[in-house]
Design a protein around this motif. Structure first.
Motif, PDB file in Angstrom:
ATOM      1  N   GLU A 166       0.703  -1.162   0.014  1.00 38.39           N
ATOM      2  CA  GLU A 166       0.002   0.016  -0.170  1.00 38.39           C
ATOM      3  C   GLU A 166       0.990   1.126  -0.103  1.00 38.39           C
ATOM      4  O   GLU A 166       2.094   1.281   0.736  1.00 38.39           O
ATOM      5  N   ALA A 167       0.580   2.232  -1.073  1.00 35.34           N
ATOM      6  CA  ALA A 167       1.273   3.404  -0.856  1.00 35.34           C
ATOM      7  C   ALA A 167       0.522   4.501  -0.963  1.00 35.34           C
ATOM      8  O   ALA A 167      -0.679   4.452  -1.449  1.00 35.34           O
ATOM      9  N   PRO A 168       1.009   5.670  -0.511  1.00 33.24           N
ATOM     10  CA  PRO A 168       0.362   7.162  -0.723  1.00 33.24           C
ATOM     11  C   PRO A 168       0.415   7.516  -2.093  1.00 33.24           C
ATOM     12  O   PRO A 168       1.223   7.091  -2.950  1.00 33.24           O
ATOM     13  N   MET A 169      -0.553   8.454  -2.384  1.00 32.43           N
ATOM     14  CA  MET A 169      -0.745   8.918  -3.926  1.00 32.43           C
ATOM     15  C   MET A 169       0.577   9.812  -4.146  1.00 32.43           C
ATOM     16  O   MET A 169       0.943   9.545  -5.238  1.00 32.43           O
ATOM     17  N   LEU A 226      -0.530  11.476   3.911  1.00 31.92           N
ATOM     18  CA  LEU A 226       0.566  11.661   3.066  1.00 31.92           C
ATOM     19  C   LEU A 226      -0.066  11.559   1.539  1.00 31.92           C
ATOM     20  O   LEU A 226       0.733  11.975   0.699  1.00 31.92           O
ATOM     21  N   SER A 227      -1.188  11.013   1.261  1.00 25.52           N
ATOM     22  CA  SER A 227      -1.645  11.043  -0.150  1.00 25.52           C
ATOM     23  C   SER A 227      -2.385  12.713  -0.134  1.00 25.52           C
ATOM     24  O   SER A 227      -2.320  13.025  -1.549  1.00 25.52           O
ATOM     25  N   GLY A 228      -2.764  13.300   0.768  1.00 24.95           N
ATOM     26  CA  GLY A 228      -3.649  14.624   0.526  1.00 24.95           C
ATOM     27  C   GLY A 228      -2.352  15.671   0.409  1.00 24.95           C
ATOM     28  O   GLY A 228      -2.633  16.841  -0.032  1.00 24.95           O
ATOM     29  N   GLN A 229      -1.121  15.273   0.994  1.00 24.40           N
ATOM     30  CA  GLN A 229      -0.152  16.295   0.981  1.00 24.40           C
ATOM     31  C   GLN A 229       1.278  15.698   0.962  1.00 24.40           C
ATOM     32  O   GLN A 229       1.573  14.517   1.580  1.00 24.40           O
ATOM     33  N   SER A 230       2.269  16.236   0.451  1.00 20.22           N
ATOM     34  CA  SER A 230       3.705  15.809   0.534  1.00 20.22           C
ATOM     35  C   SER A 230       4.067  16.086   1.818  1.00 20.22           C
ATOM     36  O   SER A 230       3.412  16.939   2.581  1.00 20.22           O
ATOM     37  N   ALA A 231       5.250  15.294   2.116  1.00 19.65           N
ATOM     38  CA  ALA A 231       5.922  15.516   3.544  1.00 19.65           C
ATOM     39  C   ALA A 231       6.180  16.758   3.677  1.00 19.65           C
ATOM     40  O   ALA A 231       6.090  17.222   5.041  1.00 19.65           O
ATOM     41  N   GLU A 232       6.678  17.597   2.702  1.00 22.68           N
ATOM     42  CA  GLU A 232       7.159  18.758   2.837  1.00 22.68           C
ATOM     43  C   GLU A 232       5.916  19.931   3.328  1.00 22.68           C
ATOM     44  O   GLU A 232       5.946  20.633   4.029  1.00 22.68           O
ATOM     45  N   GLU A 233       4.746  19.527   2.499  1.00 26.24           N
ATOM     46  CA  GLU A 233       3.459  20.490   2.953  1.00 26.24           C
ATOM     47  C   GLU A 233       3.076  20.080   4.345  1.00 26.24           C
ATOM     48  O   GLU A 233       2.599  21.193   4.855  1.00 26.24           O
ATOM     49  N   PHE A 234       2.936  18.753   4.656  1.00 30.27           N
ATOM     50  CA  PHE A 234       2.779  18.412   5.957  1.00 30.27           C
ATOM     51  C   PHE A 234       3.517  19.295   7.055  1.00 30.27           C
ATOM     52  O   PHE A 234       3.030  19.612   8.032  1.00 30.27           O
ATOM     53  N   HIS A 235       4.800  19.115   6.935  1.00 33.46           N
ATOM     54  CA  HIS A 235       5.851  19.789   7.604  1.00 33.46           C
ATOM     55  C   HIS A 235       5.490  21.200   7.896  1.00 33.46           C
ATOM     56  O   HIS A 235       5.474  21.572   9.082  1.00 33.46           O
ATOM     57  N   VAL A 283      11.249  -0.827  -9.893  1.00 38.52           N
ATOM     58  CA  VAL A 283      11.055   0.083  -8.940  1.00 38.52           C
ATOM     59  C   VAL A 283      11.896  -0.256  -7.744  1.00 38.52           C
ATOM     60  O   VAL A 283      11.704  -1.423  -7.282  1.00 38.52           O
ATOM     61  N   LEU A 284      12.187   0.860  -6.841  1.00 42.23           N
ATOM     62  CA  LEU A 284      12.677   0.505  -5.448  1.00 42.23           C
ATOM     63  C   LEU A 284      11.831   1.236  -4.603  1.00 42.23           C
ATOM     64  O   LEU A 284      11.756   2.552  -4.904  1.00 42.23           O
ATOM     65  N   LEU A 285      11.213   0.760  -3.634  1.00 37.16           N
ATOM     66  CA  LEU A 285      10.409   1.270  -2.586  1.00 37.16           C
ATOM     67  C   LEU A 285      10.904   1.115  -1.287  1.00 37.16           C
ATOM     68  O   LEU A 285      11.209   0.033  -0.805  1.00 37.16           O
ATOM     69  N   HIS A 286      10.897   2.132  -0.375  1.00 34.46           N
ATOM     70  CA  HIS A 286      11.348   2.039   0.993  1.00 34.46           C
ATOM     71  C   HIS A 286      10.048   1.567   1.595  1.00 34.46           C
ATOM     72  O   HIS A 286       9.068   2.187   1.570  1.00 34.46           O
ATOM     73  N   THR A 287      10.342   0.549   2.479  1.00 32.66           N
ATOM     74  CA  THR A 287       8.861  -0.043   2.981  1.00 32.66           C
ATOM     75  C   THR A 287       8.843   0.089   4.447  1.00 32.66           C
ATOM     76  O   THR A 287       9.938   0.157   5.328  1.00 32.66           O
ATOM     77  N   SER A 292      10.085   7.804  -1.285  1.00 34.79           N
ATOM     78  CA  SER A 292      11.467   8.348  -0.651  1.00 34.79           C
ATOM     79  C   SER A 292      11.352   8.160   0.821  1.00 34.79           C
ATOM     80  O   SER A 292      10.510   7.653   1.158  1.00 34.79           O
ATOM     81  N   GLU A 293      12.670   8.224   1.399  1.00 33.90           N
ATOM     82  CA  GLU A 293      12.788   7.801   2.662  1.00 33.90           C
ATOM     83  C   GLU A 293      12.303   9.046   3.510  1.00 33.90           C
ATOM     84  O   GLU A 293      11.809   8.630   4.800  1.00 33.90           O
ATOM     85  N   SER A 294      12.067  10.172   3.021  1.00 33.02           N
ATOM     86  CA  SER A 294      11.680  11.200   4.050  1.00 33.02           C
ATOM     87  C   SER A 294      10.041  10.835   4.122  1.00 33.02           C
ATOM     88  O   SER A 294       9.471  11.236   5.292  1.00 33.02           O
ATOM     89  N   ASP A 295       9.193  10.315   3.230  1.00 33.38           N
ATOM     90  CA  ASP A 295       7.773   9.955   3.123  1.00 33.38           C
ATOM     91  C   ASP A 295       7.846   8.752   4.000  1.00 33.38           C
ATOM     92  O   ASP A 295       6.957   8.831   5.049  1.00 33.38           O
ATOM     93  N   ARG A 296       8.826   7.692   4.238  1.00 32.03           N
ATOM     94  CA  ARG A 296       8.609   6.581   5.137  1.00 32.03           C
ATOM     95  C   ARG A 296       8.781   7.413   6.534  1.00 32.03           C
ATOM     96  O   ARG A 296       8.234   6.803   7.507  1.00 32.03           O
ATOM     97  N   THR A 297       9.739   8.018   6.562  1.00 33.49           N
ATOM     98  CA  THR A 297      10.199   8.762   8.179  1.00 33.49           C
ATOM     99  C   THR A 297       8.853   9.384   8.480  1.00 33.49           C
ATOM    100  O   THR A 297       8.382   9.419   9.681  1.00 33.49           O
TER     101      THR A 297
END
Length: 197
Positions: free
Chosen positions: A29-32, A90-99, A45-49, A65-70
């Motif tokens: 399962e992955a965010p958008m 995380l699907s509604g916002q990027s990690a940066e936007e959430f931050h 594909v390489l996915l951080h899990t 990205s590792e930042s999304d996993r973190t």
């Protein structure tokens, strides 16, 4: 713990994708935000899990990205935020936007995400404001290649939005004004962007 998977992308239907790793099909399962960066089917594909083990299920979550996993790992430590809600955030916002929302105390933007009420938004801001990890550079591990337009991308987008917690009627309204020539991923991205404005 499974730290990452590298394999051939054989199926994608947000929020679920399947990777063939040397003959074993892993459902992830992955965010958008990850789906936007996925290559065409058949590409590597390489996915951080992150593996979530519960009494009734083992669920594998994947991130480009590792930042999304973190960020995902940080979110699921908050009381009342489970893996599904973290994935929705995380699907509604990027990690940066959430931050940015957390550091600006922007609970209004958080409440616009499905499943995030006023109390949850306030809890997120209070608990994460001082402890949110530094995002650093976002490392995208997949090639950003436009996905082919499917037979009915709007219907796929509505289905994906429902999987993220939106009601079917709301999901249909979110995509109705988006051009028909867009891919499913683009429709979802535009719908989510308009929902959080």
């Amino acid at each position: 713990m499974i730290g990452f998977l590298r394999g051939k992308l054989v199926h994608k239907a947000p929020p679920l994708l399947v990777l063939d790793v040397q003959g074993v099909g892993y459902e992830v399962e992955a965010p958008m935000t990850t789906f936007y960066d996925l290559p065409l089917l058949g590409a590597e594909v390489l996915l951080h899990t992150h593996l979530v083990v519960r009494e009734d299920a083992h669920s594998l979550f994947g991130f480009a990205s590792e930042s999304d996993r973190t960020m995902f790992r940080t979110l699921i430590k908050i009381n009342g935020v489970g893996p599904k809600l973290a994935l929705t955030i995380l699907s509604g916002q990027s990690a940066e936007e959430f931050h940015r929302c957390i550091h600006n105390n922007d609970t209004q933007a958080l409440v616009r995400l499905p499943g995030v009420g006023k109390k949850t938004a306030e809890r997120l801001v209070i608990e994460l404001r001082d402890s949110l990890p530094s995002l650093g550079e976002t490392t995208i591990s997949t090639a950003a290649i436009a996905a082919p337009v499917s037979a009915n991308p709007k219907q796929e987008a509505i289905s994906a939005l429902c999987s993220l917690g939106y009601k079917p009627l709301d999901a249909a309204k979110m995509v109705q004004n988006i051009a028909d020539d867009k891919s499913c991923e683009d429709i979802i991205r535009l719908a989510l962007q308009s929902a959080v404005r």
